[in-house]
Design an enzyme around this catalytic site. Structure first.
Site, mmCIF file in Angstrom:
data_model
loop_
_atom_site.group_PDB
_atom_site.id
_atom_site.type_symbol
_atom_site.label_atom_id
_atom_site.label_comp_id
_atom_site.label_asym_id
_atom_site.label_seq_id
_atom_site.Cartn_x
_atom_site.Cartn_y
_atom_site.Cartn_z
ATOM 1 N N ARG A 52 0.870 -1.187 0.000
ATOM 2 C CA ARG A 52 0.000 0.000 0.000
ATOM 3 C C ARG A 52 0.901 1.230 0.000
ATOM 4 O O ARG A 52 2.119 1.125 0.101
ATOM 5 C CB ARG A 52 -1.012 -0.004 1.163
ATOM 6 C CG ARG A 52 -0.667 -0.682 2.426
ATOM 7 C CD ARG A 52 0.351 -0.016 3.288
ATOM 8 N NE ARG A 52 0.182 1.403 3.414
ATOM 9 C CZ ARG A 52 1.138 2.272 3.607
ATOM 10 N NH1 ARG A 52 2.392 1.859 3.721
ATOM 11 N NH2 ARG A 52 0.907 3.551 3.708
ATOM 12 N N GLY A 53 0.246 2.402 -0.112
ATOM 13 C CA GLY A 53 1.015 3.637 -0.262
ATOM 14 C C GLY A 53 1.145 3.915 -1.748
ATOM 15 O O GLY A 53 1.530 3.026 -2.524
ATOM 16 N N ALA A 54 0.810 5.162 -2.149
ATOM 17 C CA ALA A 54 0.655 5.458 -3.576
ATOM 18 C C ALA A 54 1.852 5.048 -4.457
ATOM 19 O O ALA A 54 1.668 4.325 -5.448
ATOM 20 C CB ALA A 54 0.302 6.931 -3.747
ATOM 21 N N GLN A 70 -1.872 2.146 10.063
ATOM 22 C CA GLN A 70 -0.616 2.242 9.305
ATOM 23 C C GLN A 70 0.435 3.047 10.074
ATOM 24 O O GLN A 70 1.632 2.810 9.947
ATOM 25 C CB GLN A 70 -0.849 2.909 7.937
ATOM 26 C CG GLN A 70 -1.594 2.061 6.938
ATOM 27 C CD GLN A 70 -3.083 2.292 6.979
ATOM 28 O OE1 GLN A 70 -3.649 2.641 8.019
ATOM 29 N NE2 GLN A 70 -3.751 2.105 5.855
ATOM 30 N N ASP A 94 -2.103 10.641 -2.019
ATOM 31 C CA ASP A 94 -2.546 9.593 -2.952
ATOM 32 C C ASP A 94 -2.925 10.155 -4.310
ATOM 33 O O ASP A 94 -2.861 9.455 -5.325
ATOM 34 C CB ASP A 94 -3.708 8.810 -2.348
ATOM 35 C CG ASP A 94 -3.175 7.863 -1.300
ATOM 36 O OD1 ASP A 94 -2.931 8.319 -0.170
ATOM 37 O OD2 ASP A 94 -2.921 6.689 -1.631
ATOM 38 N N LYS A 140 -4.702 9.885 3.285
ATOM 39 C CA LYS A 140 -5.372 9.038 4.276
ATOM 40 C C LYS A 140 -6.409 9.800 5.092
ATOM 41 O O LYS A 140 -6.162 10.941 5.496
ATOM 42 C CB LYS A 140 -4.299 8.428 5.190
ATOM 43 C CG LYS A 140 -4.786 7.537 6.288
ATOM 44 C CD LYS A 140 -5.704 6.412 5.819
ATOM 45 C CE LYS A 140 -5.085 5.515 4.767
ATOM 46 N NZ LYS A 140 -6.076 4.639 4.103
HETATM 47 O O1 MRU Z 1 -4.600 3.026 2.453
HETATM 48 P P1 MRU Z 1 -3.126 3.252 2.294
HETATM 49 O O2 MRU Z 1 -2.312 2.680 3.414
HETATM 50 O O3 MRU Z 1 -2.626 2.826 0.934
HETATM 51 O O4 MRU Z 1 -2.976 4.839 2.370
HETATM 52 C C1 MRU Z 1 -1.693 5.372 2.196
HETATM 53 C C2 MRU Z 1 -1.650 6.833 2.388
HETATM 54 O O5 MRU Z 1 -2.652 7.503 2.528
HETATM 55 C C3 MRU Z 1 -0.305 7.465 2.288
HETATM 56 O O6 MRU Z 1 -0.241 8.586 3.113
HETATM 57 C C4 MRU Z 1 -0.087 7.915 0.833
HETATM 58 O O7 MRU Z 1 -0.261 6.861 -0.044
HETATM 59 C C5 MRU Z 1 1.243 8.490 0.660
HETATM 60 S S1 MRU Z 1 2.447 7.237 0.420
HETATM 61 C C6 MRU Z 1 3.969 7.859 0.197
#
Ligand code: MRU
Length: 341
Positions: A44-46, A192, A233, A244
């Site tokens: 996960r994470g963009a 997270q 994201d 998030k």
């Molecule tokens: O649901 P997730 O864990 O994928 O959400 C991730 C986030 O919101 C992060 O802050 C975002 O992707 C930035 S990652 C460098």
């Protein structure tokens, strides 16, 4: 172990749902398995999702039986569409899919296309680390020495191919010799911040304090936080930022308390097709993430639940957006456009 790696025709993923208790590496050899890993937040994470999507497409291409260009491309298109639909908010998935589509050679049969796709996925992975390092170098100047920085969710190594976006900026500031303390929100409902950010920061030797999401206003009002930095994201061209759930609340509270609020994200997270944040699709996740904790019921049966995974912070609350090309400030309609040039 890296967040995501390619080895011997398979993808190796550190299963983030098992952290911090266990470090389990998953071997992913099929694109449907990759879609499951994305949907379940094993990765996960963009930016990490962009890399996962690229390798998902490589795996999808490997499984297509024909060597004829036309039928191969038709089946590959279905794979790409399924991967793009796996999580809707992080634009990096669609961005990576687009890069992979553009990497397809104009001529040649399936074997040549498969090989071009593998090369492109490896480039996307390697570039992500370079981009994060560049972002760190640009963003470190924003972080004052001897300060306490608040972050939300996980925008670290685990959310990228390595180094991190928001945490990359903090790592770069620390490497410059700055004395930093980090406050991390636990990040309800999937933690997270508690499970991943705290794990990364403690391993890196940051002085780290974990707080619940609802403590943010309290610590901001006491002057205990000098600045906030988060990832993103999807960023609209006017500077509105989807991140998030809870990010918007933090940004408004930071503004109220005159605390700078920074966003660190690669240009692959900026969506040129999105003028404002209003049209950013917000992923709605399963109600059980809110009514249960690791299988234990924490709410009564029959209660209604809302579980949006992201919110949109209007650009007026954002002091600066750090990308690999520099630091963008308001008016973002101009400064973000320059980031693409
Ligand atoms: O649901 P997730 O864990 O994928 O959400 C991730 C986030 O919101 C992060 O802050 C975002 O992707 C930035 S990652 C460098």
């Amino acid at each position: 172990m890296n967040t995501i790696e390619w080895a011997n025709g398979k993808v190796l993923l550190l299963d983030q749902t098992r952290l911090p208790a266990e470090q389990v590496v998953l071997e992913i050899g099929d694109y449907r398995q990759m879609i499951e890993a994305i949907k379940m937040l094993r990765i996960r994470g963009a930016p990490a999702l962009g890399v996962a999507a690229a390798y998902g497409i490589v795996l999808g291409g490997q499984a297509i039986r024909t060597d004829d260009r036309g039928p191969f491309l038709e089946q590959l298109d279905t794979v790409v569409q399924e991967i793009v639909a796996s999580r809707p908010t992080a634009v990096n998935i669609a961005w990576a899919a687009d890069r992979m589509r553009r990497a397809i050679p104009q001529t040649g049969q399936a074997s040549e296309i498969r090989s071009a796709l593998s090369t492109e996925a490896a480039v996307i992975l390697a570039e992500d680390i370079t981009i994060n390092t560049a972002m760190g170098a640009h963003g470190a100047a924003l972080i004052p020495d001897q300060s306490t920085v608040l972050t939300h969710c996980n925008a670290g190594s685990l959310a990228t191919a390595g180094f991190g976006t928001a945490l990359g900026v903090l790592r770069a500031a620390k490497e410059q010799g700055k004395d930093l303390k980090v406050m991390a929100t636990e990040t309800r409902p999937l933690l997270q911040g508690a499970r991943l950010t705290a794990w990364e920061l403690v391993q890196d030797g940051f002085s780290t304090t974990l707080i619940t999401d609802s403590m943010v206003g309290h610590f901001l009002s006491l002057g205990r936080i000098d600045c906030v930095i988060v990832g993103a994201d999807r960023i609209a061209m006017n500077g509105d930022v989807a991140n998030k759930i809870g990010t918007y609340t933090i940004a408004v509270l930071a503004h109220e308390n005159n605390v700078p609020f920074y966003v660190a994200a690669p240009t692959s997270t900026i969506d040129p097709a999105m003028e404002t944040g209003d049209a950013i699709p917000i992923e709605e996740r399963a109600p059980e993430e809110v009514t249960q904790f690791r299988g234990i019921q924490t709410a009564p049966e029959g209660v209604g639940v809302a579980n949006p995974a992201f919110d949109v912070t209007p650009h007026r609350y954002i002091s600066a957006i750090v990308t690999e090309h520099g630091v963008a400030r308001s008016p973002y309609t101009e400064s973000l456009r320059l980031m693409f040039q």
